[in-house]
Design a protein around this motif. Structure first.
Motif, PDB file in Angstrom:
ATOM      1  N   ASN A 116      -6.186   9.582  -3.619  1.00 14.10           N
ATOM      2  CA  ASN A 116      -6.395   9.002  -5.473  1.00 14.10           C
ATOM      3  C   ASN A 116      -6.195   7.935  -5.459  1.00 14.10           C
ATOM      4  O   ASN A 116      -4.610   7.615  -5.638  1.00 14.10           O
ATOM      5  N   ASP A 122      -6.723   3.981 -11.017  1.00 15.64           N
ATOM      6  CA  ASP A 122      -8.145   4.916 -11.685  1.00 15.64           C
ATOM      7  C   ASP A 122      -8.332   6.257 -11.169  1.00 15.64           C
ATOM      8  O   ASP A 122      -9.053   6.967 -12.299  1.00 15.64           O
ATOM      9  N   GLY A 123      -7.343   7.020 -10.388  1.00 15.23           N
ATOM     10  CA  GLY A 123      -7.713   7.563  -9.714  1.00 15.23           C
ATOM     11  C   GLY A 123      -9.037   8.483  -8.946  1.00 15.23           C
ATOM     12  O   GLY A 123      -9.795   9.020  -8.441  1.00 15.23           O
TER      13      GLY A 123
END
Length: 101
Positions: free
Chosen positions: A7, A11-12
């Motif tokens: 990830n 921003d994931g």
């Protein structure tokens, strides 16, 4: 066969290692088909983690069907596409996904 996923820390977003960088789709992920290739991907992931580029770095099992990389586990299929209850959200809702279908 395995690919490297993580990830993105900024921003994931679920990303896959492809062509020397992190891609938002699994389509062109670098596929490891032997232990040496897996070790190379793991080293790349460890370096990216150490540089605060990505988190949750993992090698995942994939198959390649007609040249298309597909995750084996349901969890990874969901990460690659998006929510299972709303096709208008996630990666499957992006314009490039509609063209591929």
């Amino acid at each position: 066969m395995k690919v490297l996923t993580a990830n993105r820390l900024a921003d994931g977003e679920a990303v896959w290692y492809a062509n020397g960088g992190w891609a938002e789709t699994i389509d062109n992920a670098d596929v490891a088909d032997d232990k040496a290739a897996e070790d190379r991907l793991e080293a790349i992931g460890a370096a990216a983690y150490a540089n605060n580029e990505v988190v949750d770095v993992n090698l995942i099992d994939v198959t390649v069907v007609s040249g298309v990389v597909e995750p084996v586990r349901l969890r990874e299929k969901i990460r690659a596409a998006g929510p299972t209850n709303r096709n208008d959200l996630g990666k499957q809702a992006r314009p490039e996904a509609a063209r591929a279908a």
